[in-house]
Structure formats: C-alpha cells, structure tokens
Design an enzyme around this catalytic site. Structure first.
Site, short mmCIF file in Angstrom:
data_model
loop_
_atom_site.label_atom_id
_atom_site.label_comp_id
_atom_site.label_asym_id
_atom_site.label_seq_id
_atom_site.Cartn_x
_atom_site.Cartn_y
_atom_site.Cartn_z
N LYS A 1 43.75 19.25 36.21
CA LYS A 1 42.56 18.48 35.85
C LYS A 1 42.73 16.98 36.15
CE LYS A 1 39.20 17.88 32.21
NZ LYS A 1 38.06 18.69 31.81
N MET B 1 38.12 61.66 43.17
CA MET B 1 39.30 61.77 44.01
C MET B 1 40.51 62.20 43.20
SD MET B 1 40.37 61.78 46.98
CE MET B 1 39.61 60.81 48.27
N PHE C 1 46.73 24.96 26.26
CA PHE C 1 45.56 25.84 26.14
C PHE C 1 45.07 26.24 27.54
CE2 PHE C 1 40.86 26.28 25.85
CZ PHE C 1 40.86 27.50 25.19
N GLN C 2 44.89 27.50 27.75
CA GLN C 2 44.45 28.08 29.03
C GLN C 2 45.36 27.70 30.19
OE1 GLN C 2 40.14 27.45 29.39
NE2 GLN C 2 39.87 29.38 28.29
N GLU D 1 35.20 36.78 37.12
CA GLU D 1 35.89 36.15 38.24
C GLU D 1 36.38 37.16 39.27
OE1 GLU D 1 36.41 35.39 35.07
OE2 GLU D 1 36.28 33.21 34.81
C1 LIG Z 1 41.09 49.82 39.84
C2 LIG Z 1 41.49 51.21 40.13
N1 LIG Z 1 41.89 52.02 39.13
C3 LIG Z 1 42.25 53.29 39.39
C4 LIG Z 1 42.23 53.78 40.67
C5 LIG Z 1 42.66 55.21 40.96
N2 LIG Z 1 41.53 55.99 41.51
C6 LIG Z 1 41.40 56.20 42.83
S1 LIG Z 1 40.00 57.05 43.19
C7 LIG Z 1 39.58 57.18 41.57
C8 LIG Z 1 38.32 57.88 41.17
C9 LIG Z 1 37.11 57.13 41.52
O1 LIG Z 1 36.01 57.70 40.87
P1 LIG Z 1 34.55 57.42 41.38
O2 LIG Z 1 34.32 55.98 41.51
O3 LIG Z 1 33.60 58.18 40.54
O4 LIG Z 1 34.59 57.98 42.87
P2 LIG Z 1 34.64 59.49 43.39
O5 LIG Z 1 36.03 59.76 43.81
O6 LIG Z 1 34.18 60.38 42.30
O7 LIG Z 1 33.71 59.46 44.56
C10 LIG Z 1 40.54 56.56 40.76
C11 LIG Z 1 40.49 56.53 39.29
C12 LIG Z 1 41.83 52.88 41.69
N3 LIG Z 1 41.82 53.24 42.97
N4 LIG Z 1 41.45 51.63 41.40
#
Ligand SMILES: Cc1ncc(C[n+]2csc(CCOP(=O)(O)OP(=O)(O)O)c2C)c(N)n1
Ligand SMILES: [Mg+2]
Lengths: 567, 165
Positions: free
Chosen positions: A164, A481, A114-115, A52
């Site tokens: 529902k 990042m 439920f749900q 979803e």
């Molecule tokens: C759902 C979610 N969880 C954690 C983060 C924190 N976060 C920001 S950038 C990043 C790394 C992303 O890694 P990747 O997709 O390999 O991209 P890259 O930076 O290596 O290009 C994380 C964990 C986020 N933005 N979103």
C-alpha cells in the site's frame, strides 16, 4: 525529468501504456488507491466480479480468446489467495495473465498484519514469475517486465504484489521502452541444422503423424501446420489444448488423441514411425503408459520451452523455438527441395489406407435412442446451429470431453478449456472474459451441473455487464466423470457423486435476471437451443441428459493408448 | 540409467525471491540437493550458487533446463561436464581432545594440513579445507576419537583454466 506521480497513478499509467482495455477485479483496503485512480480512468473498463477466482478465469478467458494479456486486480490476503486456482489454471496451460495484488505496507510485511499473506511465496510454483515491489520508483520497470514476461517465450501468469505504501508514495515516472532483462532470453529461432534433420526424417518416413498442441495456438502457427500437412499429406491429431490449431473438419484431421481421443488417432500414433509434435508436451493424458507410447516412432519435438522436450518421452530431433518460426523454416526447406506432391502422396498411400480402415472400424459414435437426451446429440446440434463459429468454453468432466469430441473446432482460440489443471468452475467466468474480448461473437459455456455451481455467482457479473453468454448445462445429476470412473473401475460404488440437492437452474437464472430454459425431451433440444442462441442476454439452458452416459473411447489411466475401452 | 553426482555452477540475480525459487524447484519437482552454497559475486547484483545434485542423465538435463527457465537465472554451468575442475569444501570439526588424544589429533591435523582454530580444556576445533574426499577421510579418522560437532560449508567449484597453448 519524468513526471512525478503516485504509485497508484504509475500503475494505471503502465496499464494504459501496455494497451490494457479491461481489468477484472475486486476491491479492498490494500488496492483502494488503485481503484481511486481507475475511477478517473474511463479508458480502462473495470469488470467487477463476484469472487476473485472469477476474475482470474475471466482474465484467462480474455487472454485465450484474444491472444492478448489478461489482467486482474485484487486486494491483499483473502483477495490474493482466492486467485490461486485461477493462476495455477493459467500456468498449466501457458496463458499470459498479469495479476495485481494489493499488499500491506512494506514496514508491516512479515508482521502477520491484517490481511497479510505471502502471496509471492504462495504463487511461486504456479507463476511464470512474480514480483514484490519495494519502491514506488520501481513500478514502471517491474510492470513493463511483468507484461513482457507474461506474453513472450512460453507465456504464463505473472503476479505483481503491490504494498500500500508503494502505491501511495511518489516518484518520477520513467517508462523503459526497450526493456532489458539480462537473465531472460526465450529462444524463438530454431537451430537450422535441427530443422534440416527434421525434414530428412519426414522424407524417409512412411507412417508419420503431426501432433498439434496448445503451442500452435499460442504462437499462431495454425496456417503453417495446415500448409505443411496438406503439402506432405500427413494426418494430423490434436491434444485437447491443440483443438482448433488444425481444422477439425479437415479430411486429414484425426481429431483428438489421448485418454478420450478417437480410436483412429490413438491407433495412428501408436503405429506411426514418425511423430512431428508441434507445441505439445506429452502430458500423461496424451501418452497413456509412457513405455508403450508410439514404440516404433521417431519423435521430432518442436517447443519454445526446452524443459518440455525430453521430459516425458525420448526425442530424436529436439527443436527449441517458436512453433510458427520453426514451421516456416521447415516449409522453406520443403519448397527448396521441391519434392513433387505426387511423391509425398505415394509415400503415405498405404498409411492412409490403414487409417481409413481404423476410421471406419470405430468412428466417434453414439446412439440417440430411448427416452433420454444424449449429450453428444446436444453438442452436435449446437455445432450445427452455430455453424461451428462460436467460442466454446467448457467446464471440466464429461461435459468437457463431449465438447472436445463433438464440436469440430476449425479455428484457433475457439475452444477455451482448462486442460492442464482441469479446473471445475473455469468455463463460465472464462466465457465472461471471452465475451468481453469478443463482443460480436457467440460465446457458449458447455457446462456440467456440478462445475457450473463452482462459480455460479458470476451470473451477476455477466448481467451487470450485459453479456449475452450462453451456458448449456449438460445436467446428468452426477459428478459424471467421477461416476464414470467409479462405474468402470470401482464396481459401481457411487461414492459422493450424486447431489441430493441441486437448484432449479431455470429459477436461478431468473433470480439473476437472466433467461432460464430447460429441455427434458429429445424434441425440446433444438427449439430450446435456438431460443438460447437468439437471446440477447445471459441465458442458462438446463438440459437433462442421460444420467449414466459415459465418455468413450477411454484409455484407462496408466494404460497403453491402444488399450481403449470402446462403446 | 546410472545416477551420478553433478556440481552445478549457477549465476542468479541477487533478488529476494531467487533463492526461494531455486529451492522450490528442487522440492516441487522431487530433485535432490546434496549441498548448496551461495554468495555474492564481484558484481553485487549477481549471486553465485554452487549446487551439488545427483540423478541420471535425463534428470540432470531436466534440472539444468528447469534452472535456466527461471527468469532470475543468468547462467548455469554443469561443472562436472566441463572437463577438469577444482572443488573445495570447508568443515569445522569439534573433536574430543583430552590428555591421551591431543597428540593424535594434532598429528592428524599435521598430516592433512588442518588448522586448529579453537581450543578448550576438552576439545579442539579443527578447520579442514579440501575436496570432499579429503573431508571424508578426515572425518572417518576423527570419528573413533570422538567428533562432538561438525559444520560443513558445502562444495564450491571452479573450472580449471586450460594450461596448454
Ligand atoms: C475444482 C475441482 N474439483 C474436483 C475436480 C474433480 N472432478 C473432475 S470431473 C468432476 C465431475 C464434474 O461434474 P460435472 O460438472 O457435473 O460434469 P460431468 O462430468 O457430470 O459432465 C470432478 C468432481 C475437478 N476437476 N476440479
Ligand atoms: Mg454432471
């Protein structure tokens, strides 16, 4: 007399009247009646997702790329809770989507049935508005209101919870053509005096900058921004959400500002004496340390949402209204006063000379040297090969920032990215939604190896729908990042940013029946990208990039935007 | 910037989620609520809400704008900024009233025009109505005698009609 219908029939009828042509959804016991109606309604295409969250991001990508309201439909309980990240993503970026959730029968609500989950309670802080429908006869009015609220004013997600028994009950169908909501009146037309004041500030400024935000795209004000900027010869910078609101290749474009903005955009804003902010909300990624933000500048702030104004920075001329209408009024004044363009040019001549110096000093740059493929090079190639005409979605992280920096977005609605919430896993399902809404366009998700795994299950959805979405994975083997922050601010303590196991993306693509490609050497990049762009089905490209490449410039969080780390 | 107390008068659609949305706005954005008072209006489809909050001018401006942004909010008036207004709050105070203190409690009631609304062998329950300053004064004076329990309604307020022509 209205026609007697079941609630489920009313829901589908309402969707038709709202002009909905596609729904992204996932069935379950609490929405089975609606699905039964959809079975008989070929005019509405249903895209069966695999999770979803994917449905909400797809509806969001559809909305961002087409400007229309995106719709998703899910069951109660876990179906509903799975939408929350997608709803919050759309909320932060003011994207109009309508989320229909099934709910347990009204007499069971509150019983921990439920749900059962209190989804209106859960989503109250991340929807523009939400409704729990209690009576079948209220359905047409509430659904009409939901679409109206989602798309007008500052757009946003609206959730409608559908018990529902409300779906199964019968009542007469009345469609409220001219809906009246006495407590909801977005302001579109600006106060004329404020616009005049804005004009006078422009006339007396010597170092102005136009700051374009996502509101320009939402209101379709890009033409007006361009006209104003060109007539007055003012430099333009964009927020991440504003990219495409002004042509990135325009000689007056300074590119993106903020944490990973260009040196010259940040310098221009920091040294400006006037900022004309159009549909931008001065988020902390844009301002850096607020106290040090544009200390000499007066600020004119145009926004349809009064709460955005004066929230983060002090504003000299607040203008509440629709960006497009406000700029139209401002342009009227410009024309009425009829100051020759030569004078405007003269007025900002020195300012432009200074900006050119900044541009030359630190242009956006990288060096494609050594054996590693540089991600910036990949994006530049992609830009070249698509002639800048693709719809680009992104995941979150370095991939997102490189895409924002190196793909020059010339048109609105061509960059689709989770700006406010920064949701990893957004880009791919959003690309599915964008491709559904734009069957003739090239849709490309620029991804990271981490993010793509967050909604990778939607490959099956894309295959099932025959969508030729392209996914370009900038595979650095890291949660890049986060690694970059650890490198710069945590003395290279790389905690939990390296995956020990990553799937073979090429084989994974093949397992879904998609095309999988890989590039590990510089000379492979171009042929592989070409092959991907020519492919007529879902294609995943795994590009092994320099593992420790960073995104620069960078303003460390909480610092002044002039304190950039340059390469 | 100095923090100040503001009394806001809010008309909102009488729908189930409306109050939750307003309460959520305050908690979610870290705004303060001193008191909150809700009841139906003459029009049963609208509820009236009096809300006492505090903050500097910028925060109060945000609070008012954020309230107005809610789809269910019909009208917001900052009563504090609208010139003179009448403000009332009611409190029920259960105070220790044994032989030696009964007379004193009654005398206090008399002075402040409070009503005794319930009597037990050891307590009086007093009803006080007035501006917050009056309630505060009564409470302070009764404290030494021994307050057992206190329930306050929160403030309601109304703008004064202009008297001059
Ligand atoms: C759902 C979610 N969880 C954690 C983060 C924190 N976060 C920001 S950038 C990043 C790394 C992303 O890694 P990747 O997709 O390999 O991209 P890259 O930076 O290596 O290009 C994380 C964990 C986020 N933005 N979103
Ligand atoms: Mg990565």
């Amino acid at each position: 007399m209205g026609k007697v219908m079941t609630g489920a029939q009313m829901i589908v009828e309402a969707l038709k009247r709202e002009g909905v042509d596609v729904i992204f959804g996932y069935p379950g016991g609490a929405v089975i009646d609606i699905y039964d109606e959809l079975y008989k309604t070929p005019e509405i295409k249903h895209v069966l997702v695999r999770h979803e969250q994917g449905a909400t991001h797809a509806a969001d990508g559809y909305a961002r790329s087409t400007g229309r309201v995106g719709v998703c439909l899910v069951t109660s309980g876990p179906g509903a809770t799975n939408t929350v990240t997608g709803i919050a993503t759309a909320y932060m970026d003011s994207i109009p989507i309508v989320i229909l959730t099934g709910q347990v029968p009204t007499k069971l609500i509150g019983n921990d049935a439920f749900q059962e989950v209190d989804i209106t309670g859960i989503t109250r802080p991340c929807t523009k508005h939400n409704f729990l429908v209690k009576r079948t006869e209220d359905l047409p009015r509430i659904l009409r209101a939901a679409f109206h609220i989602a798309r007008t004013g500052r757009p946003g997600p609206v959730l409608v919870d559908l018990p529902k028994d409300v779906q199964q009950g019968k009542a007469e169908f009345y469609w409220p053509e001219d809906l009246k909501l006495r407590s909801y009146h977005p302001v579109y037309d600006p106060h004329p005096r404020q616009v005049e004041r804005a004009y006078r500030l422009l006339e007396s400024s010597t170092r102005p900058v136009i700051l374009v935000g996502g509101g320009v795209i939402a209101s379709g004000a890009h033409e007006e921004v361009k006209e104003l900027a060109e007539r007055l010869n003012i430099p333009v910078t964009m927020t991440l959400m504003g990219l495409g609101g002004f042509p990135g290749t325009h000689p007056q474009s300074l590119g993106m500002l903020g944490m990973h903005g260009t040196y010259y955009a940040n310098m221009a804003v920091a040294n400006s004496d006037l900022i004309l902010a159009v549909g931008a909300r001065f988020d902390d990624r844009v301002t850096g340390k607020v106290d040090a933000f544009a200390p000499m500048a007066k600020i004119i702030h145009i926004d349809i949402d009064p709460t955005s104004i004066q929230k983060n920075v002090r504003v000299d001329v607040p203008i509440v209204g629709d960006c497009k209408r406000v700029l139209e009024k401002l342009l009227e004044i410009v024309k009425e006063v009829g100051r020759p363009e030569k004078i405007w040019r003269e007025q900002f001549k020195e300012w432009w000379e200074q900006i050119e110096i900044w541009k030359k000093r630190y242009p956006l740059s990288y060096k494609q040297e050594g054996e590693y493929i540089k991600p910036q090079f990949v994006i530049e190639k992609l830009y070249e090969l698509t002639k800048g005409e693709a719809i680009i979605t992104t995941e979150v992280g370095q991939n997102q920032m490189w895409a924002a920096q190196y793909y020059k977005f010339d048109k609105p609605r061509t960059l689709i990215t989770s700006g406010g919430l920064g949701t990893m896993g957004f880009g791919f399902p959003a690309a599915i939604g964008a491709q559904m809404g734009n069957p003739d366009k090239m849709v490309i998700d620029i991804a990271g190896d981490g993010s793509i795994q967050m909604n990778i299950q939607e490959m099956a959805t894309a295959m099932e729908q025959g969508l030729p979405v392209k996914v370009i994975i900038l595979n650095n083997g890291y949660l890049g990042m986060v690694r970059q922050w650890q490198e710069l601010f945590y003395e290279r303590r790389y905690s939990a940013v390296k995956f020990q196991v990553t799937p073979d993306f090429v084989k994974l693509a093949e397992a879904y029946g998609a095309l999988g490609l890989r590039a590990t050497k510089i000379e492979e990049v171009e042929p592989v990208l070409k092959q991907a762009l020519e492919s007529d089905r879902l294609t995943l490209v795994d590009i092994h990039i320099a593992p420790e490449e960073g995104v620069f410039p960078m303003v460390p969080a909480g610092r002044a935007t002039t304190e950039m780390i340059l390469v | 910037m100095a923090e100040r107390k503001h009394t806001l008068s809010v008309l909102v659609e009488n729908t189930p989620g409306a109050l939750a949305r307003i309460a959520g706005l305050f908690s979610g954005r870290g705004f303060n609520i001193d008191s909150l008072c809700v009841a139906e209006t003459l029009d049963p489809t609208l509820s009236h809400l009096t809300l006492v909050t505090y903050g500097d001018d910028l925060i109060i401006e945000q609070i008012i704008k954020q309230l107005r942004r809610l789809v269910d909010v019909y009208k917001v008036v900052d009563v504090t900024e609208e010139g003179e207004f009448v403000e009332r709050e009611m409190a029920l105070i259960k105070v220790r009233a044994e032989k030696e203190t009964r007379a004193e409690v009654l005398r206090m009631c008399d002075i402040f025009r409070c009503k005794v609304v319930d009597v037990s062998p050891k307590t009086y329950t007093i009803e006080v109505t007035g501006p917050q300053s009056k309630l505060q004064a009564v409470i302070e004076l009764l404290k030494p005698i021994g307050i057992k329990e206190i329930v306050r309604t929160g403030v309601i307020a109304m703008k004064r009609e202009k008297k001059s022509l």
